[in-house]
Motif scaffolding. Structure first.
Motif, mmCIF file in Angstrom:
data_model
loop_
_atom_site.group_PDB
_atom_site.id
_atom_site.type_symbol
_atom_site.label_atom_id
_atom_site.label_comp_id
_atom_site.label_asym_id
_atom_site.label_seq_id
_atom_site.Cartn_x
_atom_site.Cartn_y
_atom_site.Cartn_z
ATOM 1 N N ASP A 46 39.132 38.864 45.892
ATOM 2 C CA ASP A 46 38.859 37.787 44.971
ATOM 3 C C ASP A 46 40.049 37.166 44.531
ATOM 4 O O ASP A 46 40.072 35.882 44.443
ATOM 5 C CB ASP A 46 37.844 38.210 44.020
ATOM 6 N N ALA A 47 40.965 37.924 43.992
ATOM 7 C CA ALA A 47 42.074 37.155 43.369
ATOM 8 C C ALA A 47 42.856 36.378 44.200
ATOM 9 O O ALA A 47 43.326 35.325 43.778
ATOM 10 C CB ALA A 47 43.060 38.281 42.816
ATOM 11 N N LEU A 48 42.912 36.536 45.541
ATOM 12 C CA LEU A 48 43.823 35.672 46.371
ATOM 13 C C LEU A 48 42.966 34.293 46.456
ATOM 14 O O LEU A 48 43.751 33.441 47.085
ATOM 15 C CB LEU A 48 43.562 36.291 47.861
ATOM 16 N N SER A 49 41.843 33.993 46.107
ATOM 17 C CA SER A 49 41.251 32.591 46.117
ATOM 18 C C SER A 49 41.763 31.840 45.093
ATOM 19 O O SER A 49 41.783 30.693 44.837
ATOM 20 C CB SER A 49 39.994 32.788 45.802
ATOM 21 N N LEU A 50 42.776 32.353 44.208
ATOM 22 C CA LEU A 50 43.516 31.734 43.055
ATOM 23 C C LEU A 50 42.418 31.082 42.066
ATOM 24 O O LEU A 50 42.888 30.004 41.365
ATOM 25 C CB LEU A 50 44.533 30.784 43.562
ATOM 26 N N SER A 51 41.294 31.518 42.089
ATOM 27 C CA SER A 51 40.372 30.910 41.047
ATOM 28 C C SER A 51 40.429 31.360 39.711
ATOM 29 O O SER A 51 39.725 30.771 38.811
ATOM 30 C CB SER A 51 38.967 30.902 41.820
ATOM 31 N N TRP A 52 41.317 32.379 39.306
ATOM 32 C CA TRP A 52 41.445 33.077 38.299
ATOM 33 C C TRP A 52 41.800 31.851 37.171
ATOM 34 O O TRP A 52 42.753 31.309 37.621
ATOM 35 C CB TRP A 52 42.052 34.575 37.994
ATOM 36 N N ARG A 53 41.162 31.845 35.805
ATOM 37 C CA ARG A 53 41.685 30.957 34.863
ATOM 38 C C ARG A 53 41.885 31.961 33.607
ATOM 39 O O ARG A 53 41.186 32.675 33.251
ATOM 40 C CB ARG A 53 40.837 29.990 34.542
ATOM 41 N N PRO A 54 42.793 31.463 32.649
ATOM 42 C CA PRO A 54 43.081 32.140 31.649
ATOM 43 C C PRO A 54 41.546 32.489 30.730
ATOM 44 O O PRO A 54 41.005 31.347 30.614
ATOM 45 C CB PRO A 54 44.058 31.271 30.795
ATOM 46 N N GLY A 55 41.461 33.480 30.223
ATOM 47 C CA GLY A 55 40.294 33.531 29.406
ATOM 48 C C GLY A 55 39.042 34.511 30.331
ATOM 49 O O GLY A 55 38.118 35.208 29.920
ATOM 50 N N ASP A 56 39.185 34.239 31.591
ATOM 51 C CA ASP A 56 38.304 34.975 32.403
ATOM 52 C C ASP A 56 38.597 36.530 32.509
ATOM 53 O O ASP A 56 39.598 37.004 32.181
ATOM 54 C CB ASP A 56 38.839 34.557 34.092
ATOM 55 N N PRO A 57 37.710 37.276 32.747
ATOM 56 C CA PRO A 57 37.821 38.748 33.064
ATOM 57 C C PRO A 57 38.552 38.940 34.186
ATOM 58 O O PRO A 57 39.008 38.008 34.981
ATOM 59 C CB PRO A 57 36.294 39.334 33.190
ATOM 60 N N ASP A 58 38.917 40.148 34.365
ATOM 61 C CA ASP A 58 39.692 40.763 35.604
ATOM 62 C C ASP A 58 41.101 39.871 35.770
ATOM 63 O O ASP A 58 41.117 39.349 36.786
ATOM 64 C CB ASP A 58 38.604 40.510 37.055
ATOM 65 N N GLU A 59 41.779 39.912 34.909
ATOM 66 C CA GLU A 59 43.117 39.344 35.120
ATOM 67 C C GLU A 59 43.789 39.819 36.384
ATOM 68 O O GLU A 59 43.894 41.010 36.401
ATOM 69 C CB GLU A 59 44.034 39.383 33.912
ATOM 70 N N PRO A 60 44.227 38.899 37.485
ATOM 71 C CA PRO A 60 45.022 39.712 38.405
ATOM 72 C C PRO A 60 45.970 40.542 38.085
ATOM 73 O O PRO A 60 46.655 40.133 37.136
ATOM 74 C CB PRO A 60 45.386 38.301 39.432
ATOM 75 N N HIS A 61 46.238 41.433 38.752
ATOM 76 C CA HIS A 61 46.970 42.729 38.448
ATOM 77 C C HIS A 61 48.451 42.215 39.241
ATOM 78 O O HIS A 61 48.342 41.763 40.403
ATOM 79 C CB HIS A 61 46.590 44.018 38.743
ATOM 80 N N ILE A 62 49.471 42.408 38.835
ATOM 81 C CA ILE A 62 50.667 42.433 39.439
ATOM 82 C C ILE A 62 50.955 43.219 40.654
ATOM 83 O O ILE A 62 51.975 42.666 41.522
ATOM 84 C CB ILE A 62 51.825 42.622 38.491
ATOM 85 N N PHE A 63 50.299 44.281 41.093
ATOM 86 C CA PHE A 63 50.372 45.039 42.309
ATOM 87 C C PHE A 63 49.478 44.476 43.317
ATOM 88 O O PHE A 63 49.801 45.071 44.442
ATOM 89 C CB PHE A 63 50.168 46.396 41.699
#
Lengths: 639, 639
Positions: free
Chosen positions: B51-68
């Motif tokens: 999911d993270a690879l869709s780049l749809s995460w925004r500040p405040g969203d749950p599941d902050e993409p992890h650095i690894f």
């Protein structure tokens, strides 16, 4: 089971106790004349604690003030205050007053007193309660203020910390902006009890109680805090994703469930000890049986399953805290000096509250071993962790970035008088065997006792009534340690038949007159001690004890690694007193399998079985280890 | 001493090797059919890696993409690619293509590809090289791109990672804005060597070389970075104040001194293994004797002083890394699965570069023990740390927040073919005993060898030339492990007298014809193994080995704690083959001192010596432990 307020003892004030003991007096003198001076030197280094209190640091400057620094200064002031209570030391007095003025100067108009959140992160007060140690520092400042007032009668620092406590009470009041919050490192709770006791202001006690009661309430305070802030805590803390990690996150600072429901010692050991101490205080102050039952459960869990034989606590270095039950690794444990100190503080509270001597047995175990090992013989180097074995790579350090242990040790030994005696209703209690005097005040008059002993070198003690006017009725309760197999007691030379041991004390009730003498011989045999079979680290191993002293083997006394030494179960162990130092060491015939050609040709693994040869084994007190250069060490000896 | 380019072997390509081994084939099938599917399921969870690879995460969203997270996806693709190289699996092929499209979609116009620094911390690219694993993730992406191309011939991912590598080459070029910088977690260095080998573009090799050469240069890159940024690193990292802490800060990621000067394995073990692997590659590519001498020194330090008998590395859980020499705690060590995998990768490079079989002895030790233990028998649960003893509280987990180990294990076993054989000039090398076939290409023609063996259940193997045209001249080098006491070798039934063991190989040079058979019997005795006497954790203890397998005791096979078991030195140990599973366990008469009434009355310390009773001891392969519920375990057995 004893209810919360059934028995109640209090320590004697420091001014009522003198100590001229051959074991303790030189150590206490060292604390005052060297350790506190050395620590003052550390605090005065440019850019360090004292400098920071000028609030002159600006972003981009070197030496960013550290979040712990007020606590270092405060514990140093507290230790110095205990010295000043019983010793005239104008130079130390001046240095303390100077430090207090620096603290007073750093206090903000509204009472706030924390350098980091004044110059490094202004505007972020009380927003990182989990990591930033803000209330922890406040707690130590409060303890210092109380100690300095009690020792010197000066109110300067007490006034400063009261103003700060008043601000905190407003912020963390039931209707305050941070209601429901509490500190990630417990400390302020027990400090507020002290502040209440010295000021009589009940709202300080109630604030301490709130901090305890809110702990473990849901929604969990620190999780809400992290979500609210949206940035990691001071130590990079983020909210864990996995349930197991979240459980550990909560347990780390004992906020996983309400304090009164807790039954297992988990998480960071120092945090636990400070919290359990506060819970014990509150159980007594509020007559709260639920809190009393909780600390009894926690005590049993700690001492039956998680206590090193040295009185050390904390087997998991990753969290500086408790591992699972019976998990007590030696070289790779932790056993922070501060945790053993915290255990001493907690044990005294448990003993005072319940009147049981077995708490003092544990106190004594920690004091003579895991606490004392925290400082070098010259009083200027310190252990943070106190492992039960070392492969020769561990040595005491001059100071730490997180310098909690050195001043903590100084304040405990300076305050030793409070641990030697206690007073209950019509009862004079001797908890520790320390030569000196103690003044008790009863309804029937004042009594002064003199204690003479060469403990722990010898097991005999004499307690003489040196001043009792026309005679005073009271019960003299002398603790008899659990390890004493056949204690003998005489009063004025007459044997006391079946000395009436109750709750770990020999209690002698009579009208005591000047000149009365109680003589006790606890014995001082060398004891072989085995751990519970569930402890893996000690399987097949034995420890040597004599009186309160736990012994260890040091490489410097042997021509082979101490882990290669084997002591047969039927071989006698002899005590060898050193005529010059008074220190008793132990000696026995043993074997070693550290033959040079064991294993194989220097490779790590091989098929050549190790062979054995005879060697003389020497054991020294654990507290004295690592004073003769780098050396390997072990408490537990292969059988 | 061999100079850097004197001997040079290469693994056979995966497509030249088949594996139908009774030990390995089912495990590899499990990886493909269950483990990779299970891991795909983890990566596909909502809000996680895919999911993270869709780049749809925004500040405040749950599941902050992890650095690894890119590294998790990349290692999964790499593992799947190795499966696809030898097995037709359209479903897996499609899933991999989908993941690659997600990666391609997340790539920025300039080639940059990292979710965290695209959506969480945009504008902060390459500013937290120490903590944020940015180039580490890039390295794994590159490895995946190379693997997928080599396995499938598809260039989609390879093109993506080349564009990213080109960007990195610009940023970290000698004149680039981040010249002198390198990653806090080594990985990209060895990946760039692979990228060079598959593309022939020398600048990738040179970039990898720069990353290695800059390491340890002064002023230290990570210290400059922290000062420049003025804020803590991702993990809350601040610049240490004390010299000792600063030393550890540098050693943690092996940037304390120039790579070519390093002589001691320090710091984080996985970082070390990946760096030493890259140094070995570079020593060969550049014919660099200084780098070769460095990796030889580091190899000796690791294997003579810091290697668990299981092939595990890393005795200090606080740094997931190396402790001092000979410091190898059992229950409280670390031995991360990834570190054992890294050791396997490094050992193959050392062996290929130098032609020495003793590197493969260590490789095999790690592979059959410390690597295999990383996954459960059903292939869906994983160990991060692989301790040599457990008190019954340790079990494999389904996944980790830092999920490096599971896909790493999958990619190693999928790539096993590359470890079984190697090819040198005129030389066919058999490194591991794994039933199947291998196709070698010599100047004189193609040769196919078939290996038959029931290893490690039995010690016999037969190598048959199944296709050699009219006969081909080459040297057949079969590794003879160091533990094999009296190996026998026959060619076409004729005993080879004094089989000419050199550098750990039996080398047979002749014109090989179809039908020629080499039969080798390594023996398969049970071995008692002792550690070097400097190792404290193993003093008075013995380990049991048979072939490459290290054994352990599990509580589930005993009615007492395994740490209470004592095996006398003269008691015979018997092998017990399980007819159904083929697994060999060991059995012996032993004693236990875990009597119920030992110690005292349940208290932690007491004066009642433990007594012994007889018991039958069962030992099982270490890799198989923790598959039968929670249970205590120990590799090292008291003697």
């Amino acid at each position: 089971m004893t209810s919360a307020a059934a028995v109640r003892r209090e320590p004697l004030p420091l001014t009522a106790v003198t100590i001229d003991d051959e074991f303790w007096a030189p150590r206490r003198e060292l604390i005052r004349t060297r350790t506190l001076r050395h620590q003052e030197g550390q605090l005065r280094r440019p850019g360090q604690q004292f400098d920071a209190l000028s609030l002159s640091w600006r972003p981009g400057d070197p030496d960013e003030p550290h979040i712990f620094w007020e606590s270092d200064v405060a514990k140093w002031i507290e230790a110095a205050s205990y010295c000043l209570a019983t010793t005239d030391d104008p130079e130390l007095d001046r240095a303390v007053d100077e430090a207090i003025e620096l603290l007073a100067g750093a206090q903000q108009d509204d009472g706030y007193l924390n350098v980091y959140f004044t110059v490094v992160k202004p505007g972020e007060r009380f927003t990182d309660l989990r990591d930033a140690h803000e209330l922890y520092c406040a707690g130590h400042l409060i303890e210092a203020g109380v100690a300095h007032f009690e020792a010197t009668g000066k109110t300067r620092l007490l006034d400063v910390v009261r103003r700060y406590a008043d601000l905190i009470d407003t912020v963390f009041g039931a209707d305050g902006p941070r209601a429901g919050g509490y500190c990630g490192h417990q400390e302020i709770e027990l400090a507020l009890v002290k502040l209440y006791r010295v000021t009589g202001e009940r709202r300080y006690l109630d604030l301490g109680r709130r901090f305890i009661d809110w702990r473990g309430e849901q929604p969990y305070s620190f999780e809400a805090e992290l979500r609210r802030r949206g940035t990691p805590g001071y130590f990079g803390t983020r909210l864990p994703r996995k349930p197991d990690d979240l459980r550990r996150f909560r347990e780390y600072n004992q906020s996983h469930q309400p304090a009164a429901d807790q039954a297992e010692a988990v998480g960071h050991s120092v945090r636990a000890m400070y919290m359990y101490s506060a819970m014990t205080d509150l159980a007594g102050e509020y007559g709260d049986d639920r809190l009393l039952q909780a600390v009894r459960r926690l005590w049993a869990d700690v001492t039956d399953k998680k206590l090193y034989i040295t009185g050390g606590l904390g087997s998991d270095p990753r969290i500086e805290g408790f591992g699972p039950a019976y998990d007590l690794p030696d070289a790779h444990g932790y056993a922070e000096t501060c945790a053993a100190i915290g255990l001493v503080q907690w044990a005294r509270r448990m003993s005072d509250l319940t009147g049981h001597g077995h708490y003092v047995d544990v106190l004594e175990r920690a004091l003579y071993n895991g606490v004392l090992s925290g400082a070098s013989a010259d009083g200027t180097r310190y252990f943070y962790g106190n492992p039960l074995a070392s492969h020769g790579t561990v040595t005491r350090q001059e100071w730490f970035d997180c310098a909690c242990c050195p001043p903590n040790l100084a304040r405990l030994l300076s305050e030793l008088g409070r641990y030697v005696y206690a007073q209950g209703p019509g009862e004079a209690v001797v908890n520790l065997y320390v030569a000196g005097t103690a003044r008790f005040t009863f309804a029937g008059g004042e009594v002064t006792l003199r204690q003479d002993t060469a403990y722990p070198r010898e097991g005999r003690l004499a307690i003489t009534v040196t001043h009792a006017g026309d005679g005073v009725d009271f019960a003299l309760a002398v603790r008899i340690p659990g390890w004493s197999r056949r204690p003998t007691v005489t009063v004025n030379g007459e044997p006391v038949d079946r000395p009436g041991l109750r709750d770990g004390y020999c209690t002698l009730s009579r009208r005591w007159r000047t000149g009365d003498v109680v003589e006790i011989d606890l014995g001082m045999e060398i004891r072989r001690t085995w751990a519970h079979p569930a402890v893996a680290a000690t399987a097949g191993k034995v420890a040597l004890e004599r009186g309160p002293i736990v012994f260890c083997l040091e490489g410097v006394d042997h021509d082979c690694a101490v882990h290669s030494l084997v002591l047969a179960r039927d071989v006698p162990v002899h005590a060898v007193p050193d005529e010059r130092t008074g220190v008793v060491t132990l000696s026995a015939d043993a074997t070693t399998d550290a033959t040079v050609d064991a294993g194989t040709d220097g490779s790590l693994y091989g098929d050549r079985p190790p062979a054995r040869r005879g060697v003389t084994m020497t054991a020294v007190p654990y507290f004295s280890w690592a004073n003769r250069g780098l050396s390997d060490m072990t408490v537990w000896i292969r059988e």
